[in-house]
Design an enzyme around this catalytic site. Structure first.
Site, PDB file in Angstrom:
ATOM      1  CD  GLN A 138      60.916 -13.760   9.222  1.00 44.41           C
ATOM      2  OE1 GLN A 138      61.639 -13.774  10.208  1.00 44.41           O
ATOM      3  NE2 GLN A 138      59.602 -13.792   9.321  1.00 44.41           N
ATOM      4  CG  ASP A 190      59.656 -10.372   1.975  1.00 38.96           C
ATOM      5  OD1 ASP A 190      59.899  -9.740   3.018  1.00 38.96           O
ATOM      6  OD2 ASP A 190      58.821 -11.302   1.910  1.00 38.96           O
ATOM      7  CG  HIS A 207      55.226 -14.662   3.654  1.00 45.54           C
ATOM      8  ND1 HIS A 207      54.033 -14.007   3.429  1.00 45.54           N
ATOM      9  CD2 HIS A 207      55.234 -14.979   4.974  1.00 45.54           C
ATOM     10  CE1 HIS A 207      53.348 -13.938   4.563  1.00 45.54           C
ATOM     11  NE2 HIS A 207      54.048 -14.521   5.517  1.00 45.54           N
ATOM     12  CE  LYS A 209      57.114 -10.780   9.617  1.00 45.07           C
ATOM     13  NZ  LYS A 209      56.449 -11.915  10.254  1.00 45.07           N
TER      14      LYS A 209
HETATM   15  N1  PLP Z   1      57.535 -11.884   3.992  1.00 39.18           N
HETATM   16  C1  PLP Z   1      58.123 -12.673   4.892  1.00 39.18           C
HETATM   17  C2  PLP Z   1      59.412 -13.351   4.538  1.00 39.18           C
HETATM   18  C3  PLP Z   1      57.541 -12.844   6.141  1.00 39.18           C
HETATM   19  O1  PLP Z   1      58.128 -13.627   7.052  1.00 39.18           O
HETATM   20  C4  PLP Z   1      56.327 -12.190   6.441  1.00 39.18           C
HETATM   21  C5  PLP Z   1      55.637 -12.419   7.729  1.00 39.18           C
HETATM   22  O2  PLP Z   1      55.740 -13.454   8.323  1.00 39.18           O
HETATM   23  C6  PLP Z   1      55.763 -11.372   5.467  1.00 39.18           C
HETATM   24  C7  PLP Z   1      56.393 -11.244   4.256  1.00 39.18           C
HETATM   25  C8  PLP Z   1      54.495 -10.625   5.712  1.00 39.18           C
HETATM   26  O3  PLP Z   1      54.708  -9.643   6.696  1.00 39.18           O
HETATM   27  P1  PLP Z   1      53.501  -8.783   7.264  1.00 39.18           P
HETATM   28  O4  PLP Z   1      52.442  -9.758   7.671  1.00 39.18           O
HETATM   29  O5  PLP Z   1      54.103  -8.061   8.428  1.00 39.18           O
HETATM   30  O6  PLP Z   1      53.058  -7.869   6.181  1.00 39.18           O
END
Ligand code: PLP
Length: 415
Positions: free
Chosen positions: A210, A207, A130, A233
């Site tokens: 998900q 991370d 991401h 999430k």
């Molecule tokens: N990493 C992954 C794999 C994600 O799916 C997301 C959000 O979709 C994020 C990071 C970023 O999360 P946040 O916007 O809650 O900080």
């Protein structure tokens, strides 16, 4: 071909009633919410926890001698223990509250990366990341002269583990990768990859944005140095999340935000800092959100993560078969280990157009690059359509999605 619907657990199916928003019609139709990868809906207990805090317990923490302040502080401290146990961290001090995954990764980038990496060091990312696990490392690379290397992805959406091994060297100082790909749903072999990266002396950041809502996470079993997630999430509030960092590493990190709560002493000549984790929590935090996040964790633990994983696995298997039965539909991400996400392309209909048509029937999916532009470039796609599942979804939701796709095919004249 008839795709046989799975027998889902009645106890799990009954959970839908605990989510008030799901009772609200959208465009006059039943809401079919399949955008859980972006954010999950909230059960009543989480909504109540946030409201109850403001109705009964609201005060600033750590600063007051009065009853309410001490009570709010107790709730805040208990929330840290809840997160610690949830991730199976060794001690509560290893948990830093953040605004979410993005802030947690940036915190590691600034508080660890900026001072521990130097010219010639390598930061290993993967093609599945991401943007929030790419851009902060680009800042670090620009600032320190470290190099970014990338583990390629196979056509199946799995990481190329041979290439991964070949990329590891004594120059690798950090492996930063996701547990589960938000774009494709691939579950990555993080435990083995963590071991391999640590064997060459690298630190490992996972991370878990998900992952945490879909499987039991045990940071000690994984052995990673950092693990991050977002509460929203995980059936919790927006703007909340946490960083797990191994105590010795966290204790050696320099703070990035100065202010109240993160200091021990302040004078104009200089300041000394509070012990971890307070050192990384400057200013008044999102106290109500922290308590609601703990309520969300209590909720998923009460439902049971194993039961959630089974339910979502059965739904994903059903959805995958039903989607593949549609002529012209192609699933993107076909690895054997996937969690709760079906990404797909339909004929030459742009995913945005498909998403808009499904929305007319109250069906919410995501269409776009999923904040994973490098992955889309690798796959040669501008975007995908993504249906992502949560504990409250059922086979009727999958059936509605499939019916909506057939309708879209007719509208576009590709039926
Ligand atoms: N990493 C992954 C794999 C994600 O799916 C997301 C959000 O979709 C994020 C990071 C970023 O999360 P946040 O916007 O809650 O900080």
């Amino acid at each position: 071909m008839t795709v046989v619907a799975p027998e889902l657990s009645p106890a799990m199916l009954a959970r839908q009633a605990e989510f008030p928003i799901l009772k609200q019609p959208i465009r006059g139709q039943r809401l079919v919410y399949l955008d859980n990868g972006a954010t999950t809906q909230k059960p009543q207990v989480v909504i109540d926890a946030e409201r109850d805090f403001y109705e009964r317990s609201n005060a600033n923490i750590h600063r007051g001698v009065h009853w309410l302040s001490q009570h709010a502080t107790d709730l805040y401290d208990q929330a840290r223990v809840t997160v610690q146990k949830f991730l199976h961290a060794a001690r509560p001090e290893e948990i830093v509250f953040t605004r979410g995954t993005t802030e947690a990764i940036n915190m590691v980038a600034y508080c660890w990366g900026m001072s521990n990496l130097k010219q010639g060091d390598e930061i290993l990312l993967t093609e599945l990341e991401h943007h929030s696990n790419i851009v902060p490392w680009q800042f670090v690379a620009q600032h320190t002269g470290a190099l970014i290397k990338v583990v390629p992805v196979l056509d199946s959406g799995e990481l190329d583990l041979t290439a991964f091994q070949a990329l590891l060297s004594e120059r690798t100082r950090l492996l930063a990768m996701n547990h589960v790909s938000n774009a494709l749903g691939t579950v990555n072999p993080i435990q083995a990859m963590t071991r391999a990266a640590q064997a060459v002396g690298a630190k490992v950041l996972i991370d878990g944005a998900q992952a945490v809502a879909h499987a039991v996470v045990d940071v000690q079993a994984i052995g990673c140095d950092f693990y991050v997630f977002s509460a929203h999430k995980l059936y919790g509030p927006t703007g909340m999340g946490a960083l797990y960092a191994r105590y010795d590493i966290l204790d050696g990190m320099v703070p990035w935000m100065g202010g109240g709560d993160m200091i021990q002493t302040v004078s104009f000549e200089g300041s000394t800092y509070a012990p971890v984790p307070q050192r990384f929590e400057a200013g008044t935090p999102n106290i109500a959100g922290t308590i609601a996040m703990a309520a969300a964790i209590d909720y998923v633990q009460e439902v049971g993560l194993e039961a959630i994983a089974q339910h979502e696995h059965d739904l994903l298997t059903y959805a995958t078969a039903a989607l593949l039965d549609i002529k012209g539909l192609r699933i993107i991400g076909t690895g054997p280990h996937k969690a709760a996400i079906a990404s797909f392309m339909l004929d030459d209909i742009h995913p945005h157009d498909l998403g808009t048509i499904l929305d007319m029937d109250g069906i919410a999916i995501r269409a776009g690059h999923h904040c994973a532009m490098p992955l889309m470039t690798r796959l040669g796609l501008p975007a995908t359509a993504r249906a992502s599942f949560a504990l409250y979804n059922n086979t009727a939701d999958v059936d509605a999605l499939v019916a909506g796709i057939y309708k879209a095919k007719k509208l576009f004249g590709v039926g």
